[in-house]
Design a protein around this motif. Structure first.
Motif, mmCIF file in Angstrom:
data_model
loop_
_atom_site.group_PDB
_atom_site.id
_atom_site.type_symbol
_atom_site.label_atom_id
_atom_site.label_comp_id
_atom_site.label_asym_id
_atom_site.label_seq_id
_atom_site.Cartn_x
_atom_site.Cartn_y
_atom_site.Cartn_z
ATOM 1 N N THR A 81 0.718 -1.184 0.107
ATOM 2 C CA THR A 81 -0.070 0.097 -0.192
ATOM 3 C C THR A 81 0.966 1.399 0.108
ATOM 4 O OG1 THR A 81 -1.445 -1.396 1.462
ATOM 5 C CG2 THR A 81 -2.115 0.953 0.978
ATOM 6 N N SER A 98 -5.351 6.851 -4.037
ATOM 7 C CA SER A 98 -5.704 7.925 -2.853
ATOM 8 C C SER A 98 -5.608 7.604 -1.717
ATOM 9 C CB SER A 98 -6.775 8.868 -3.500
ATOM 10 O OG SER A 98 -8.234 7.783 -3.027
ATOM 11 N N PRO A 99 -5.073 8.559 -0.816
ATOM 12 C CA PRO A 99 -5.112 8.158 0.637
ATOM 13 C C PRO A 99 -6.285 7.487 1.116
ATOM 14 C CG PRO A 99 -4.115 10.297 0.101
ATOM 15 C CD PRO A 99 -4.810 9.785 -1.193
ATOM 16 N N SER A 142 1.528 7.057 -6.012
ATOM 17 C CA SER A 142 -0.024 7.835 -6.566
ATOM 18 C C SER A 142 -0.715 7.088 -7.377
ATOM 19 C CB SER A 142 0.102 9.346 -7.066
ATOM 20 O OG SER A 142 1.417 9.540 -7.497
ATOM 21 N N MET A 182 0.886 4.263 -2.700
ATOM 22 C CA MET A 182 0.505 5.517 -2.317
ATOM 23 C C MET A 182 1.787 6.344 -3.035
ATOM 24 S SD MET A 182 -1.849 6.497 -0.198
ATOM 25 C CE MET A 182 -1.238 7.358 1.176
ATOM 26 N N GLN A 219 -6.650 3.968 0.963
ATOM 27 C CA GLN A 219 -5.592 3.032 1.721
ATOM 28 C C GLN A 219 -5.807 1.790 2.339
ATOM 29 O OE1 GLN A 219 -3.014 6.031 3.900
ATOM 30 N NE2 GLN A 219 -1.648 4.228 4.621
#
Ligand code: HEM
Lengths: 380, 674
Positions: free
Chosen positions: B479, B489-490, B486, B483, B493
């Motif tokens: 993960t 998106s957060p 990119s 991230m 997550q």
């Protein structure tokens, strides 16, 4: 009294002409040369085979005059090809004469072409009643036979160029024996053609040769069967040198007799009657072919049994190929009895000879295709 | 023979048996019977037949003896009848033929001479018998004379009487060959089996425990049997095939195999099979040492010893066993012997491990393209047809071992493993084949090997996949990377980490197939493609982390992130997935062996062989005499003003026409006196 003397039958050696002796000397010199070159690599049996072949070739030449030029010519063509190799197999693809005429594959392709042409010309000669065309047919058949024999000799040499442990006489697989088959059938036919002074039957005999040539072409173009393979242990034997050729004299003769049978049947039905030789002549040619075939087939089967005793541990194992050889043999034994003892002639025996070819073909090809056994001639 | 005796049944039988009709009938039946034997594969193990024909027909065919046609009672009976028929034929025709051979028929009457097909009356100016005699002598005729009462003289000549001799040679030859063949056949054995004094053994038990009723003493005159002897071992019996079972034939000597040799050509075809053997006579202790090769048997004491086959003689093996069900375990070393079997306990279950053959050479065509010509252009084919030698990339890919793993229920799975790493496009693999049915081809899996050419790294990776305790850490790393790049998106997550874990678990459970199954069941068809791609992408990203975590756990530095290693990881995914079909609790990796070969020898005693060869020789002589010696008879009846010439031959053909024409011309000249 003097007149009676003039009818005295001369012994053979007195009847020979200088050309016969010349031929004999040629063969013996060639055999001596082969002996000198290869003696160290031959075992006692092979030496005996060489000596026997020399005697056999002389005898054949004395018996059949055409052989006296055929054999030296084929050998000469082969030697010419061999001399162009300079010991390198790759030259088969670069040296002009090898590439287009004398390498074994080129020679064999020429043989195939010439056989096809001979078939056409024989048929043209038959249909147009042209003696000239028929003579051309014989000529083409002779030419094909010369190329075929030379091709086999060159192939023998080439196999040693691939590797000294690979080299062997080219009678070791289906591809090679098919060439042998066409060659022997053609030569036997040419002998009888001269003997019976008739060329029209060539149209028929050449048909079976053409069929075999078709097979050869398919086999090499589609299956690449023409590649020279080394000998597996079971085939590494001097027996092969005599068993296989003897067999093919038999097969060739039987194939020829079947085609003569077809011709005879047609004549009896009135087809091409005025173009073909009489039914009696065809009948007799057929009988002659079957009797020589039967003799050689018997010898070949016996040699095969003796070889089997050395290679497989028993002179008879009821292996499918062996068994089918027996069936073929029984078939022609019955044929000969019916003809010679019962005195049958004509249609039934002609039919029987034709059917005999089916039996023979199965023994020769079908067994390899459909049955498995100890014989290692390879499937299709 | 009186009229009466000609009507008895016995005489009628004699007539029938000695008739051509009967002989031809026999030949036909013999040929047909022989065909059956070539169409139906002979001497296969009986269960094969039962499987092929079903129980009912299996039993019928067995009763008919179709599984060994050539030794069945009825086949031998036909042969016996052929011998009988030929013998009777010789007896029947013989006396007549002999008389005929001796006779000159010099007493032939004018009428019968005139009735001969080739017969001509030649006008003569002066009949000089001496000139005619000289003519006959010069031509090599033998003749007899008969002075008739009417003053005329008959010269009865003949040539080629040996032709009839040919009949005797050829037909006696057949009887001789058949007798020789019957001597070598198993007729006495068949009889012993019928009365029950010999019973074939059908169980697979050690040779020493085979009961006396299945053993044949050295006094047995003829046999043909096989024995397999391992290097350094010896044997003093051979095994004979007997229907559904076998018999043990005692030998008068012991055969020991010192060494077996097999040699290959560069294209992988076998070149040489040979055995160095020592034969020690049991009674005298005499020792014979020799090498037997195919086509070069050794003959000792009337028993011929042939090289028939070869195989594995039981080679000690060392293997590494990777526990697939407990992947965290270190591999253990085990020992085995090829062609032998041993128990194997894995994860609390008992198996029987049955080793097959160790093959030291496996020569394969590596050129990739197959040899068939289908895809080739015409000019390429023309080119090929010109060359008698084709370059092939043949390679020995090294030793292989086959084995079966049989569970308690008797179910077995068969494996075929190569020992050496197999190189493909610069990477090395362990190749292992598996199948659960003998009739199926092996399914091969490729397990990637690490830099040390070991399976260790692959197994470590697999073990991490199988360990759910590590999933959290792995998912975290994956993960984080996603991230960073990119890709997500957060906000996603948490969900992404969950997906990673789910995919890991699902893949560990059943490989790619399990993921696919899920897609098929749960995802609408139009979305499958896209979802599948996502899964694969995630898996391909996560596998790097699985490896890193596994390495870290093992206290090893992480591998460099190059394409070589990434490829290793992708191959590993395929390998892990494929291992789900491997159907075994352990993976046995062949580590080493000590080759012991075995030689299959065939031993035969065939006292009839010489008879068969003698018969064969007679047969050939007979056929040559019959076909190529023409029996011709010639008569000259000398009158006062004419000479009659008559000729006959046992074969009518055109040769005689020609011969007759030539001779009548010659005689005509002679009697014209000019
Ligand atoms: C496998 C069995 C046999 C084989 C292979 C065989 C083979 C032959 C051959 C090749 C011929 C040559 C034909 C000739 O030149 O006349 C022949 C002739 C003959 N066979 Fe057989 N034969 C067999 C069995 C028999 C039997 C059982 C009889 C008894 C009826 C028989 C009676 C004859 C007779 C009478 C001749 C003619 C002899 C002559 O007139 O010169 N054959 N046989």
């Amino acid at each position: 009294m003097e007149l009676a003397q003039s009818f005295v039958e001369q012994p053979l050696y007195k009847r020979l002409k200088p050309s016969d002796w010349l031929y004999a000397v040629l063969v013996l010199v060639a055999a001596g040369q082969a002996w000198r070159l290869y003696n160290p690599f031959m075992d006692g049996y092979e030496q005996a085979i060489l000596a026997g072949s020399a005697i056999g070739l002389v005898a054949l030449g004395w018996f059949w005059k055409s052989w006296r030029w055929f054999f030296p010519l084929s050998a000469g063509v082969a030697l010419l090809g061999i001399s162009l190799y300079h010991g390198q197999l790759a030259r088969a693809q670069t040296a002009f004469w090898l590439k287009f005429l004398l390498s074994s594959q080129s020679a064999i392709m020429w043989m195939c072409t010439l056989f096809f042409l001979a078939t056409l010309v024989y048929w043209a000669g038959l249909l147009t009643r042209s003696a000239m065309l028929s003579r051309m047919g014989s000529g083409l058949t002779w030419a094909a036979a010369v190329m075929g024999a030379a091709g086999l000799f060159v192939r023998w040499y080439e196999s040693y160029l691939i590797g000294s442990d690979v080299g062997h006489i080219p009678v070791s697989n289906l591809y090679e024996v098919f060439i042998l088959f066409t060659l022997i059938t053609a030569l036997m036919y040419l002998y009888y053609e001269a003997r019976f002074a008739t060329r029209q039957a060539g149209a028929f005999v050449l048909l079976v040769i053409s069929a075999a040539v078709g097979f050869i072409l398919w086999y090499s173009f589609d299956r690449q069967a023409h590649e020279i393979q080394p000998l597996i242990p079971a085939l590494q034997s001097w027996w092969m040198k005599i068993h296989v050729p003897a067999n093919f004299v038999g097969y060739g003769a039987f194939a020829m007799s079947a085609m003569l049978g077809v011709a005879e049947l047609l004549v009896l039905k009135g087809v091409l009657k005025d173009r073909l030789p009489s039914a009696e002549v065809l009948d007799e040619m057929m009988y002659k072919a079957i009797s020589i075939g039967f003799l050689f087939f018997t010898i070949a089967t016996i040699l095969g049994a003796m070889w089997a005793a050395d290679a497989w541990g028993g002179y008879w194992s009821w292996d499918p190929k062996e068994t089918w050889a027996l069936i073929v043999w029984l078939n022609y034994a019955a044929w000969l009895h019916i003809r010679l003892v019962k005195g049958w002639r004509g249609e039934p025996l002609a039919w029987w000879a034709v059917i005999g070819l089916l039996v023979t073909t199965f023994a020769f090809l079908g067994v390899n295709m459909y049955l498995t056994g100890l014989h290692s001639y390879g499937g299709l | 023979m009186t009229k009466n005796s000609r009507n008895t049944t016995l005489y009628k039988l004699y007539e029938l048996f000695s008739s051509m009709r009967f002989a031809i009938g026999l030949l036909t039946i013999l040929a047909i019977a022989s065909i059956i034997g070539t169409v139906l594969k002979q001497n296969e193990p009986y269960p094969n037949y039962a499987f092929e024909f079903g129980q009912y027909w299996f039993a019928v065919f067995e009763q008919l003896g179709l599984y060994d046609v050539y030794h069945s009672g009825w086949f031998l009976t036909i042969l016996a009848f052929l011998v009988l028929s030929t013998t009777l034929c010789i007896l029947r025709n013989g006396p007549g033929f002999i008389k005929d051979m001796k006779a000159y028929r010099e007493k032939a009457s004018d009428n019968s001479l005139a009735a001969i097909r080739h017969s001509v009356e030649l006008p003569a100016d002066k009949v000089d018998p001496d000139a005619l005699r000289a003519y006959l002598r010069g031509q090599g005729w033998r003749w007899r004379e008969h002075q008739r009462e009417d003053g005329s003289l008959v010269l009865a000549a003949k040539k080629g009487a040996a032709s009839k001799l040919g009949y005797f040679f050829a037909h006696i030859a057949l009887v001789v060959i058949c007798i020789g063949g019957l001597m070598d056949g198993n007729l006495p054995l068949k009889l012993a089996e019928m009365v029950g004094s010999v019973v074939p053994e059908t169980r697979d038990i050690p040779q020493s425990q085979i009961p006396a009723q299945s053993r044949l003493s050295t006094a047995n005159l003829s046999f043909r049997g096989n024995v397999t002897i391992a290097e350094g071992k010896s044997g003093d019996v051979v095994f004979l095939n007997a229907g559904n079972g076998y018999l043990v034939q005692e030998l008068p000597f012991t055969v020991s195999l010192k060494k077996f040799y097999v040699d290959y050509y560069s294209n992988g075809m076998p070149k040489l099979f040979a055995s160095d053997i020592v034969v020690t006579d049991k009674a005298t202790g005499k020792v014979t040492e020799a090498q037997v090769k195919v086509n070069h048997p050794l003959i000792v004491d009337g028993v011929a010893i042939y090289q028939a086959s070869f195989g594995d003689g039981g080679s000690p093996l060392s293997l590494k066993a990777w526990n697939l069900d407990a992947p965290q375990m270190q591999p253990v070393d085990i020992k085995g012997i090829s062609m032998g079997s041993q128990p194997l306990r894995a994860n609390g279950k008992d198996y029987n491990l049955e080793f097959g053959e160790l093959r030291v050479f496996n020569i394969e065509n590596m050129s990739g393209k197959s040899d068939d010509a289908a895809g080739k252009s015409l000019s390429q084919r023309m080119q090929d047809a010109r060359e008698v030698k084709h370059e092939k990339q043949l390679k020995n890919i090294g030793p292989s071992i086959s084995f079966k793993l049989r569970d308690k229920q008797g179910q077995a799975v068969e494996f075929h493993h190569y020992m050496a790493p197999i190189q493909q496009d610069g990477a090395s693999y362990l190749v292992a084949g598996v199948r659960s049915k003998v009739s199926d081809p092996f399914q091969y899996l490729r397990l990637p090997l690490d830099d040390k050419l070991s399976l260790e790294r692959f197994m470590r990776l697999r073990s991490a996949f199988m360990n759910p305790a590590l999933y959290d850490e792995i998912a975290q790393r994956t993960t984080a990377k996603a991230m960073q790049g990119s890709a997500i998106s957060p906000a996603m997550q948490q969900q992404f980490a969950g997906s990673v874990k789910w995919i890991l678990a699902r893949f560990a459970q059943g490989g790619f197939v399990a993921l696919e199954q899920f897609l098929d069941e749960k995802v609408p068809q139009d979305k499958r493609q896209a979802v599948a791609q996502t899964y694969v992408k995630i898996l391909q990203g996560a596998v790097v982390d699985v490896m890193d975590v596994a390495d870290a756990k093992a206290g090893l530095p992480p591998a460099s992130a190059d394409s070589q290693h990434y490829r290793f990881l992708l191959d590993s995914l395929v390998g892990i997935s494929a291992l789900h079909d491997y159907q075994a609790p352990v993976l046995l990796q062949l580590q080493g062996f000590d080759q012991v070969q075995a030689s299959g020898l065939q031993l035969t005693r065939s006292p009839g062989k010489n008879l068969v060869y003698l018969g064969s020789l007679m047969l050939v002589i007979g056929i040559i005499l019959m076909f190529y010696v023409r029996e011709v008879r010639l008569w000259l009846r000398c009158g006062t003003a004419s000479v009659r010439l008559a000729m006959s031959s046992n074969r009518h053909n055109r040769d005689l026409d020609e011969d007759f024409r030539r001779r009548s011309e010659a005689i005509q000249q002679l009697v014209r006196g000019k």
